[in-house]
Design a protein around this motif. Structure first.
Motif, PDB file in Angstrom:
ATOM      1  N   GLY A   1     -15.144   4.561 -31.101  1.00 59.64           N
ATOM      2  CA  GLY A   1     -15.418   5.561 -30.360  1.00 59.64           C
ATOM      3  C   GLY A   1     -16.675   5.751 -30.120  1.00 59.64           C
ATOM      4  N   VAL A   2     -17.738   5.797 -31.068  1.00 59.03           N
ATOM      5  CA  VAL A   2     -19.071   5.756 -30.857  1.00 59.03           C
ATOM      6  C   VAL A   2     -19.330   4.684 -29.750  1.00 59.03           C
TER       7      VAL A   2
ATOM      8  N   LEU B   1     -19.417  12.892 -32.906  1.00 56.90           N
ATOM      9  CA  LEU B   1     -17.918  12.537 -33.730  1.00 56.90           C
ATOM     10  C   LEU B   1     -17.615  13.746 -34.810  1.00 56.90           C
TER      11      LEU B   1
ATOM     12  N   ARG C   1     -14.831   9.222 -28.359  1.00 59.45           N
ATOM     13  CA  ARG C   1     -14.345   9.815 -29.933  1.00 59.45           C
ATOM     14  C   ARG C   1     -13.343  10.555 -29.951  1.00 59.45           C
TER      15      ARG C   1
ATOM     16  N   THR D   1     -10.442   8.710 -32.498  1.00 61.00           N
ATOM     17  CA  THR D   1     -10.215   9.601 -33.695  1.00 61.00           C
ATOM     18  C   THR D   1      -8.716  10.015 -33.595  1.00 61.00           C
TER      19      THR D   1
END
Length: 390
Positions: free
Chosen positions: A50-51, A187, A323, A327
């Motif tokens: 995600g980052v 995040l 993110r 997640t």
């Protein structure tokens, strides 16, 4: 194309499992654990993915990860024991962990925010096509080719898709230009926001159970409870994979149409969850009168809560989209991994320690999963901010 491959690889072991058992002497529990390594790698990769997607963009991240999948397919094809197969399967899952999320991130970049449910749903229909290719067509190939040849061929195809993504995907200005520490703080901000859990836990829990059965354990249920032979299981799995397509597509279309008429997306998502719980009941009761129809409806309704990705993402800033999505996917795949890895040993334990017939052991498992999902959806229904998702 990446998500097509993701679902193809995810579902493939359900069809090649008998060949692995006969050639390598692996038991059902070992096959279940090897298969679950795909999901384990998904879980490990989601947060850093995600980052990376928010910082570098899907055009840079997706092709690199697909090359890891190609390497994993080669290792799996050369495997002679459960350890090597697990390493290959984990690399396959690692590389495909961003396939769907890359598409979601790209949709945030290119589509109006209000149309995300429909755009995401249209893209996800290709997952259904990938699942379909992993069933009856693979059985036809296995009649003339070894399962190792199939994985080697898929390694070549995956490399070609990676090259196509590099050459054909439109370039865009990447969103994450600050320090990595700023990306990580974003995040943590997602994880700390109560809405993320109130709105995301129930649908991702159901999706995790659904992924587990759609990709592997539906085949086991059809063998152990409905007593279908292998050709019939292959036909059934092909039919079930087709059910993914309308489930995914109409999940977004219905939300898109109803929201134009003032219906909140959270209310539609709750209705989707109730429908999925309802179809769990005949599965838990081991209804075998029409097993293919039962599982077709299960797979179709099980894909509906996937719209939560778009609905929850819209509650956050667009630069956090990667993110938020990854997640949510981490929660989904963590549940899928735990359930998929636990079902095999649980069935064996109930048979050996308590003398339960295999069909009755399946019943205990499905009732337990139904109860846990019902609790999660009850929490969703009691959370006003979850119900009122736009």
């Amino acid at each position: 194309m990446g998500y097509f491959l993701s679902f193809l690889f995810r579902s493939l072991n359900a069809v090649v499992a008998p060949a692995l058992q006969s050639e390598l002497g692996l038991g059902e529990a070992a096959i279940g654990i090897v298969t679950s390594m795909y999901l384990a790698a998904f879980v490990v990769a989601q947060l850093p993915a995600g980052v990376a997607l928010d910082r570098f963009g899907p055009r840079r991240v997706a092709p690199l990860m697909l090359m890891a999948t190609a390497a994993g397919a080669v290792i799996f094809a050369l495997g002679r024991d459960a350890v090597t197969l697990s390493i290959g399967r984990a690399l396959i899952g690692l590389g495909l962990s961003v396939a769907l999320m890359s598409g979601f991130k790209a949709n945030v970049l290119y589509w109006p925010i209000g149309r995300l449910p429909l755009a995401n749903a249209f893209m996800m229909t290709f997952g259904g096509l990938g699942a379909a290719m992993a069933t009856r067509p693979v059985q036809w190939l296995l009649a003339d080719y070894d399962w190792r040849h199939i994985f080697l061929g898929l390694a070549v195809i995956t490399s070609a898709v990676a090259l196509y993504q590099i050459l054909a995907a439109p370039a865009f200005d990447r969103g994450g230009k600050g320090r990595l520490s700023d990306e990580l703080r974003g995040l943590l901000g997602v994880l700390k926001r109560p809405l993320f859990w109130r709105a995301g836990l129930a649908p991702t829990f159901s999706l995790g159970v659904w992924v587990c059965y759609a990709s592997f354990w539906a085949a086991g249920w059809l063998r152990d409870v409905a007593h279908l032979d292998e050709p019939s299981v292959g036909v059934a799995l092909f039919t079930l994979s087709i059910a993914i397509i309308p489930g995914y597509f109409f999940s977004g279309m219905i939300v898109d149409l109803l929201q134009r008429r003032g219906v909140r997306g959270g209310h539609v998502l709750l209705a989707y969850g109730v429908l999925f719980l309802a179809i769990h009941i005949p599965v838990a009761l081991n209804v075998t009168a029409a097993p293919k129809l039962l599982w077709f409806v299960y797979i179709m309704f099980g894909g509906l809560p996937v719209v939560c990705y778009a609905l929850v993402t819209r509650a956050f800033a667009p630069e956090l989209a990667g993110r938020v999505n990854t997640t949510l996917n981490l929660v989904c795949m963590a549940i899928a991994f735990l359930v998929q890895a636990a079902i095999g040993p649980a069935l064996v334990w109930m048979e050996a320690a308590h003398g339960l017939p295999r069909a009755q052991a399946h019943q205990v498992v499905t009732f337990a999963l139904l109860a846990m999902q019902a609790i999660a959806w009850a929490w969703f229904a009691l959370s006003r901010d979850a119900r009122e998702l736009a």
